[in-house]
Enzyme design. Structure first.
Site: not given
Ligand code: SF4
Length: 311
Positions: A127, A129, A44, A227, A225, A197, A99
């Protein structure tokens, strides 16, 4: 002129899963003479996608835009079994850049559902995922996003409940949701540790370490994104104004008024060079001192899928 301090959170920027997914597409573009399709954004980030597009990658939303028999890469966020079946049926040459840490969550979803549990997935609706993970056991999985969702939740058999989490959630909010789940379902089972993660956790902890010292926090990352968005929210929780920017062009000069200390970080899908670009841009407004605050070193590296290593 007063020198501004830039507190650089570390770790920041690319994680191992993102590096791997980008390398998969790059290697395919180098080695294959025919088009390389990618289902959804490989990660993303608008810059990453634009760069790969400029090198020839063709990004599509769904497999129906991919010609029969063509090469298609599945993004780092993973896909549901229904997408895999569709690719098989169409005879597509699939390269899976999911991933490995997302793949692990899929395996857990299958295992929990197979033993007859209701699987509670903590995550954000819509999302990619989450869609992929829920697809592993659609009829046995329920999504919760908040503590309020937990209060409303009804399950078939409260003694047979497991939980999973999206990998890119806010650690503190997830803890609160998990506590609510444990209170409601005494026999709640789940992974040994929540699936948020290492990269998400490290970036949040690194930002938490500088957020209160900063007058302003800049997070480099794209709006889709997960995160990166959690990092902006985290800075707000520490009482610091924070903005998500795709690159230096997203910074507004007004934000800098009266600001002596700028906290700077980047989500796991944002290229490191964009962070350097923000520092260069800030230098145009006077002298800056860059101080890196590293809370831990990341040494995780994922090998490429065998289909790419051996192609
Ligand atoms: S944020 Fe974490 S789960 Fe997502 S791609 Fe990166 S390591 Fe993998």
């Amino acid at each position: 002129m007063t020198t501004r301090t830039i507190l650089l959170a570390s770790p920041r920027s690319f994680c191992a899963g993102v590096e791997r997914a980008i390398e998969v597409v790059e290697q395919l573009l180098d080695r294959r003479s025919h088009p390389v399709y990618v289902r959804k954004q490989i990660v993303h980030n608008t810059h990453v996608v634009a760069e790969l597009e400029s090198r020839g990658a063709v990004f599509v939303d769904e497999l129906d835009a991919v010609p029969d028999g063509a090469t298609v890469v599945f993004s780092a966020h993973g896909v549901s079994p229904a997408v895999r079946s569709e690719a098989d049926r169409r005879g597509l040459d699939v390269i899976d850049a999911t991933c490995p840490l997302v793949t692990k969550v899929h395996a857990e979803a299958r295992r929990y559902a197979a033993r007859g549990d209701t699987v509670i997935l903590i995550g954000h609706a819509g999302h990619e995922e989450v869609e992929g993970t829920m697809g592993e056991a659609l009829d046995r999985t329920v999504l919760v996003e908040t503590v309020e969702d937990v209060a409303r939740l009804e399950v078939e058999d409260p003694s047979r409940v497991s939980y999973l989490t999206q990998t890119t959630l806010a650690v503190d909010e997830t803890t609160a949701i998990l506590d609510a789940l444990r209170n409601k379902f005494r026999g709640l089972k789940g992974p040994a540790e929540a699936d948020i993660c290492y990269a998400t956790t490290n970036r949040q902890e690194a930002l938490a370490a500088i957020a209160e010292e900063s007058d302003l926090v800049l997070v480099v990352g794209s709006t889709n994104s997960s995160n990166s968005r959690r990092l902006v929210e985290l800075a707000h929780k520490h009482g610091t104004p924070a903005y998500l920017i795709d690159d230096a062009s997203g910074v507004e000069v007004d934000w800098l008024a009266g600001v002596r200390v700028i906290g700077l970080t980047a989500g796991a899908s944002a290229p490191p060079r964009l962070v350097a670009g923000v520092i260069d841009w800030l230098r145009e407004f006077g002298p800056v001192e860059v101080v890196e605050r590293e809370i831990t070193q990341e040494t995780i590296h994922f090998t490429l899928p065998s289909t790419v290593r051996n192609s």
